[in-house]
Design an enzyme around this catalytic site. Structure first.
Site, short mmCIF file in Angstrom:
data_model
loop_
_atom_site.label_atom_id
_atom_site.label_comp_id
_atom_site.label_asym_id
_atom_site.label_seq_id
_atom_site.Cartn_x
_atom_site.Cartn_y
_atom_site.Cartn_z
N ARG A 1 1.32 10.50 3.17
CA ARG A 1 1.57 11.45 4.27
C ARG A 1 2.97 11.22 4.81
NH1 ARG A 1 1.59 7.49 8.07
NH2 ARG A 1 0.05 5.85 7.83
N GLU B 1 0.84 -1.19 0.00
CA GLU B 1 0.00 0.00 0.00
C GLU B 1 0.88 1.24 0.00
OE1 GLU B 1 -2.34 0.60 3.50
OE2 GLU B 1 -0.63 0.48 4.84
P1 ADP Z 1 -2.29 -1.71 7.50
O1 ADP Z 1 -2.73 -0.77 6.46
O2 ADP Z 1 -3.37 -2.14 8.41
O3 ADP Z 1 -1.04 -1.28 8.21
P2 ADP Z 1 -0.77 -3.40 5.67
O4 ADP Z 1 -1.39 -3.87 4.43
O5 ADP Z 1 0.18 -2.25 5.58
O6 ADP Z 1 -1.92 -3.06 6.73
O7 ADP Z 1 -0.03 -4.61 6.39
C1 ADP Z 1 0.48 -4.50 7.68
C2 ADP Z 1 1.40 -5.67 7.97
O8 ADP Z 1 0.71 -6.91 7.82
C3 ADP Z 1 2.59 -5.79 7.07
O9 ADP Z 1 3.65 -4.97 7.46
C4 ADP Z 1 2.93 -7.26 7.18
O10 ADP Z 1 3.60 -7.53 8.38
C5 ADP Z 1 1.57 -7.91 7.29
N1 ADP Z 1 1.09 -8.33 5.94
C6 ADP Z 1 0.34 -7.60 5.08
N2 ADP Z 1 0.09 -8.28 3.95
C7 ADP Z 1 0.70 -9.48 4.08
C8 ADP Z 1 0.80 -10.65 3.25
N3 ADP Z 1 0.22 -10.71 2.05
N4 ADP Z 1 1.50 -11.71 3.73
C9 ADP Z 1 2.09 -11.68 4.95
N5 ADP Z 1 2.01 -10.61 5.77
C10 ADP Z 1 1.33 -9.53 5.35
#
Ligand code: ADP
Length: 662
Positions: free
Chosen positions: A291, A287
């Site tokens: 910001r 993502e």
């Molecule tokens: P948020 O927007 O809630 O912070 P993210 O999509 O940025 O969510 O993901 C947060 C964390 O979740 C990542 O840093 C990683 O540790 C874990 N994560 C997200 N997607 C995956 C995936 N496809 N496989 C394994 N871990 C994931």
């Protein structure tokens, strides 16, 4: 440059923005809720305006009120910080309509990256690799289950509107999919008012690597290298570092290049972060955060740039101050997030007054960003982050040593924090060898939060005995041995003293014979005071010299030694009677919040430490355990209920015929 800006935020980030604005000669208007009337960001600002009640929805999220405040004060621009209105496209449009500059990207860029599904689509089209999965319109259960099958288990269900590690669920087996889908949908619509979900391949032991990018309104986009944020607890970042360890130059060029392409794809200007999940040599777009990010200090430390200054310049219409080739990596930096929370109690957030808070002076090697000073409070209304500690070194090893030193020389008393927990990360060989992935904390939890965590050991007990029995904290301590109702007097010849200390809810009985400034502590040995100045207590314990910082607060003390942080206080029946009474099986809400899940029902047999329910407060989910073995006699809440601090949640009775656990 602007003459005056308004900062639509609070806490450390508001203070951080003020610092740069002041350096640039820009005046700052702070906004505050009634709970933050005397907060540090208000004290630091040139002007301040109250924008409403404590609840964020009635203050920091009130875009209309904030815009009015900016106009009234004559501010030309609004810095949104992170969180709150920082990724709200409507707010950017409202600022523009009011003739104010939003210090951030365009509303269109914010919208494009606002939902995870659309963002992934845009990135895929721009040639940026995305995590394999399904992120389409169709939300039908069976259809999504088919997609999950195609992707292959384990899969991750994500709320497209999710954030902060919430609205995410790992599904390992097809048989659990439909149920998980329903839970995730429910949570997502409650938390984000949007029940759209996407399905993604769940990567095993990945790293989280993100790239700091910056764009200007002239169409230039560049990157300021990457940060590794793999040290996470329940998908929330705890320790971040820059640059990412153990990556090749080719990999760095590829991931940073992809981030720049991602930003270009949405005509991005301002500060932004493109987050990737990395497995081996493969990275996938996760993502983009449109910001300034919490962990921006590590990037500043390795590049020597001030990102808030860049933000202000770009918002003013200036071109980026440097070209890509002018930016290079110098050394290594770490950031640790210091939270008011209790790792020994499932990281339960803590609120209340910080009695003492001190840390080393800022230098090239150490930096502390905070929104509080001693005497300020951590409020239940906002998140419990107290400070960000950042360190720099020529290389990773020296940066880690500097962080360990910074953690050792940071003293906060009055509230439990995760300081000792973070210190143990910087003491962990696997971490120091840079073998990290997002599962690190969960995998090594036993090492990071051992049985002895925050539990008083002999040294701390000995120092506490000196402190109380010799009356060292006499000026500041509420417990004054001179008022004790017995015949003890300082300097008198050998006298036997009993001292009941409380640590982590347990009573420690100390028996000591006092001879002047020496104590013979039963079970420990000879404890002799050497000195106590400015909170530093030096003593000999059986002829071995020990030194610790001992700070007193209310009726307690906090002992800091070698990265350990131990709270102790003298047992007082009025305060400790309830918590220690084995019949006090009344589980009350430790803070206001909402009930997420209840795991027991009336007549359930529970064991000490068994999870009873999950509460959500201060943006954190906390599991509340049984405080002793027994049978549930009453359950007074259900999922979705809002509760106040002190609300009776569950009642447990000790099983009849059992021995008294006390
Ligand atoms: P948020 O927007 O809630 O912070 P993210 O999509 O940025 O969510 O993901 C947060 C964390 O979740 C990542 O840093 C990683 O540790 C874990 N994560 C997200 N997607 C995956 C995936 N496809 N496989 C394994 N871990 C994931």
């Amino acid at each position: 440059m602007f003459k005056k800006i308004l900062i639509a935020n609070r806490g450390e980030i508001a203070c951080r923005v003020i610092k740069t604005a002041r350096k640039m000669g820009v005046k700052c208007v702070a906004v505050y809720s009634t709970a933050d009337r005397r907060a540090l960001h208000v004290r630091l600002a040139d002007e301040s305006v109250c924008i409403g009640e404590a609840k964020s929805s009635e203050s920091y999220l009130r875009g209309d009120v904030i815009i009015k405040a900016a106009l009234t004060c004559g501010a030309e621009a609004i810095h949104p910080g992170y969180g709150f209105l920082s990724e709200n496209a409507e707010f950017e449009r409202a600022c523009a309509a009011a003739g104010l500059v939003f210090i951030g990207p365009s509303a269109d860029s914010i919208s494009a990256m606002g939902l995870k599904d659309c963002a992934k689509d845009i990135m895929r089209k721009a040639g940026v690799p995305v995590v394999p999965g399904y992120q389409g319109e169709q939300q039908d259960d069976n259809f999504l289950a088919e997609k999950a099958q195609e992707i292959g288990y384990p899969v991750l269900i994500k709320a497209v509107a999710g954030g902060g590690g919430k609205g995410m669920r790992l599904v390992e087996h097809a048989s659990d999919f439909i149920e998980s889908l329903a839970t995730c949908r429910r949570e997502s619509s409650a938390a984000f008012a949007n029940d759209h979900l996407l399905i993604e391949k769940y990567l095993i032991q990945p790293r989280h690597i993100e790239v700091q990018i910056f764009g200007d309104r002239q169409g230039n986009v560049l990157h300021l290298f990457e940060r590794d944020c793999s040290l996470q607890r329940r998908h929330q970042k705890v320790v971040e570092e820059a640059p990412a360890p153990n990556i090749s130059d080719d990999f760095r060029n590829a991931i940073c290049g992809a981030a720049v392409r991602a930003a270009q794809a949405i005509d991005y200007y301002g500060a932004g972060t493109v987050e990737f999940i990395v497995q081996g040599d493969t990275f996938y777009f996760m993502e983009m955060n449109t910001r300034l990010q919490v962990e921006h200090p590590v990037t500043e430390m390795i590049t020597g740039q001030d990102l808030v200054e860049w933000q202000l310049r770009v918002a003013c219409g200036e071109a980026l101050p440097l070209a890509q080739d002018d930016i290079s990596i110098n050394g290594h930096a770490f950031e640790s997030r210091l939270y008011a929370e209790d790792p020994a109690r499932d990281f339960m957030p803590q609120t209340g007054r910080v009695h003492h808070f001190s840390y080393p002076q800022q230098s090239q090697y150490m930096r502390v960003d905070t929104g509080i000073e001693a005497g300020d409070s951590v409020s239940v209304h906002y998140d419990p982050m107290v400070a960000k500690l950042a360190s720099w070194g020529e290389d990773r090893t020296s940066a880690a040593l500097n962080m360990a030193e910074l953690l050792r020389c940071t003293y906060m008393s009055g509230l439990p924090s995760n300081q000792e927990f973070v210190a143990s990360v910087f003491d962990h060989n696997v971490f120091l060898d840079a073998v990290i992935d997002t599962g690190f904390i969960a995998r090594y939890e036993q090492d990071l939060i051992p049985e002895t965590y925050a539990k008083a050991a002999e040294t701390e007990i000995a120092l506490a005995a000196l402190f109380y029995l010799l009356g060292l904290g006499i000026q500041s301590s509420a417990v004054n041995p001179w008022n004790a109702h017995d015949n003890w007097r300082m300097g008198a010849s050998a006298l036997l003293r009993n001292l009941s200390l409380v640590n982590k809810g347990e009573v420690i009985a100390v028996m000591a014979t006092c001879h002047g400034e020496s104590l013979e502590v039963e079970g420990i040995g000879q404890v002799k005071l050497l000195s106590y100045h400015d909170g530093v207590l030096k003593a000999l314990i059986d002829d071995v010299e020990v030194s610790a910082v001992v700070l007193s607060y209310k009726q307690g003390i906090t002992v800091f030694s070698n990265g350990r942080v131990v709270d102790l206080h003298v047992f007082t029946p009025e305060l400790d009677g309830d918590t220690l009474d084995a019949n006090g099986g009344r589980i009350v809400a430790p803070m206001p919040g909402s009930i997420v899940q209840v795991m027991v029902e009336v007549e359930s047999v529970v064991g000490k430490g068994q999870p009873l329910l999950v509460m959500d407060s201060m943006k954190v989910e906390t599991t509340i355990p049984a405080n002793f073995d027994g049978v549930v006699k009453g359950v007074y809440i259900a999922p979705g209920d809002q509760v106040q601090e002190g609300t009776l949640l569950i009642e447990i009775a000790q099983e009849e015929g059992e021995n008294d656990a006390a």
